[in-house]
Design a protein around this motif. Structure first.
Motif: not given
Length: 126
Positions: A35-38, A54-57
């Motif tokens: 919500l604040l940033t990617d 992954s980068g998200a993980t």
């Protein structure tokens, strides 16, 4: 006069402690929602390629670590302060190595010094 100085030190410590409880917990939780940033944008692409996931993980793992660090500051401020200071310095270092987001790297270095200061104040105020 000594009592007034002690009061000021305690107030300063409490302000820093509140900051380093709330900010890591909020930033850590936001690694799950963005919500604040990617948050993935701050990952060094060459480091992302070395990850087994992954980068998200990776950012979710970072989020859990940040939440735990904030809780440690709440319970054991001196230890937590050193953990948060080191964590922020490492984040700044990775940003500096990547050559991007240098403004964020500087901000994180300043926050690292602040967390270190809080840890040192914890020794004399708690």
């Amino acid at each position: 006069m000594e009592n007034n100085n002690t009061h000021r030190l305690t107030n300063t410590f409490n302000l820093l402690k509140f900051t380093f409880v709330v900010v890591p917990i909020v930033a850590g939780a936001d690694k799950f929602t963005n919500l604040l940033t990617d948050w993935e944008q701050y990952l060094n692409p060459s480091m992302t390629g070395m990850l087994p996931f992954s980068g998200a993980t990776f950012m979710m793992i970072v989020g859990v670590i940040e939440i735990i660090a904030g809780m440690i500051v709440l319970r054991k401020s001196e230890i937590g302060g050193y953990i948060v200071a080191a964590w922020l310095a490492l984040i700044a270092l990775t940003l500096l190595i990547g050559g991007q987001y240098l403004d964020v790297a500087v901000r994180d270095l300043v926050m690292s010094v602040s967390a270190l200061s809080m840890a040192r104040l914890a020794k004399i105020t708690v």
